[in-house]
Design a protein around this motif. Structure first.
Motif, PDB file in Angstrom:
ATOM      1  N   TYR A   1      78.294 -47.172 -76.060  1.00 15.01           N
ATOM      2  CA  TYR A   1      77.910 -48.278 -77.094  1.00 15.01           C
ATOM      3  C   TYR A   1      78.720 -48.747 -78.125  1.00 15.01           C
ATOM      4  CZ  TYR A   1      74.681 -50.750 -79.910  1.00 15.01           C
ATOM      5  OH  TYR A   1      73.961 -51.436 -80.913  1.00 15.01           O
ATOM      6  N   SER A   2      78.923 -47.619 -78.852  1.00 15.59           N
ATOM      7  CA  SER A   2      79.818 -47.621 -80.158  1.00 15.59           C
ATOM      8  C   SER A   2      81.219 -48.228 -79.969  1.00 15.59           C
ATOM      9  CB  SER A   2      80.054 -46.257 -80.859  1.00 15.59           C
ATOM     10  OG  SER A   2      80.821 -46.345 -81.773  1.00 15.59           O
ATOM     11  N   VAL A   3      81.858 -47.797 -78.590  1.00 15.49           N
ATOM     12  CA  VAL A   3      83.224 -48.596 -78.271  1.00 15.49           C
ATOM     13  C   VAL A   3      82.960 -50.222 -77.757  1.00 15.49           C
ATOM     14  CG1 VAL A   3      84.996 -48.515 -76.634  1.00 15.49           C
ATOM     15  CG2 VAL A   3      84.170 -46.509 -77.819  1.00 15.49           C
ATOM     16  N   LEU A   4      81.718 -50.292 -77.206  1.00 16.36           N
ATOM     17  CA  LEU A   4      81.876 -51.783 -76.731  1.00 16.36           C
ATOM     18  C   LEU A   4      80.926 -52.771 -77.666  1.00 16.36           C
ATOM     19  CD1 LEU A   4      80.691 -50.856 -73.084  1.00 16.36           C
ATOM     20  CD2 LEU A   4      82.883 -51.453 -73.848  1.00 16.36           C
ATOM     21  N   SER A   5      80.640 -52.082 -78.756  1.00 19.78           N
ATOM     22  CA  SER A   5      79.591 -52.908 -79.492  1.00 19.78           C
ATOM     23  C   SER A   5      80.458 -53.513 -80.794  1.00 19.78           C
ATOM     24  CB  SER A   5      78.525 -52.347 -80.011  1.00 19.78           C
ATOM     25  OG  SER A   5      78.744 -51.318 -80.726  1.00 19.78           O
TER      26      SER A   5
END
Length: 126
Positions: free
Chosen positions: A122-126
């Protein structure tokens, strides 16, 4: 989510798991597997401590990098690497179940690993 925060959450969770594994490895084994043969032995306890040490290492890397690495591409790489590592650990647990070495997969890894993997992604993709 900010990358540093995700790395700090992963670092703290894995470090806490490591502390629990190393604080009372025999008790940890009994909680997971019950009072089975060999659970109190030195090899089982030492393996639990070794696994805890590995988790502490991954947690410490994430904590350290969350405070020292500012480059976005670098923090994303750390989070993707952490995701791959956690996925491999989780796959090993699932593999142990599929190969008949475990009767059931304990609840903590069923919650902790997918949760941390999702957080990292989530952190990488947001």
């Amino acid at each position: 989510m900010e990358h540093a925060l995700a790395m700090q959450i992963v670092g703290v969770v894995l470090t806490l798991v490591a502390v629990l594994k190393n604080k009372d490895p025999v008790g940890f084994n009994k909680d997971l597997f019950g009072d089975v043969e060999g659970v109190e032995g030195g090899p089982a306890a030492s393996m639990r401590m070794l696994i805890g040490g590995g988790f502490a290492g991954i947690g410490a890397i994430n904590l350290y990098c969350s405070f020292t690495v500012d480059d976005t591409a670098a923090t994303e790489a750390i989070l993707v690497g952490t995701t791959i590592g956690l996925a491999l650990v989780f796959a090993t647990i699932v593999g142990a179940k599929l190969r008949g070495f475990l009767d059931h997969i304990p609840t903590p890894p069923l919650v902790i690993f997918p949760g941390l993997i999702a957080l990292c992604l989530y952190s990488v993709l947001s």
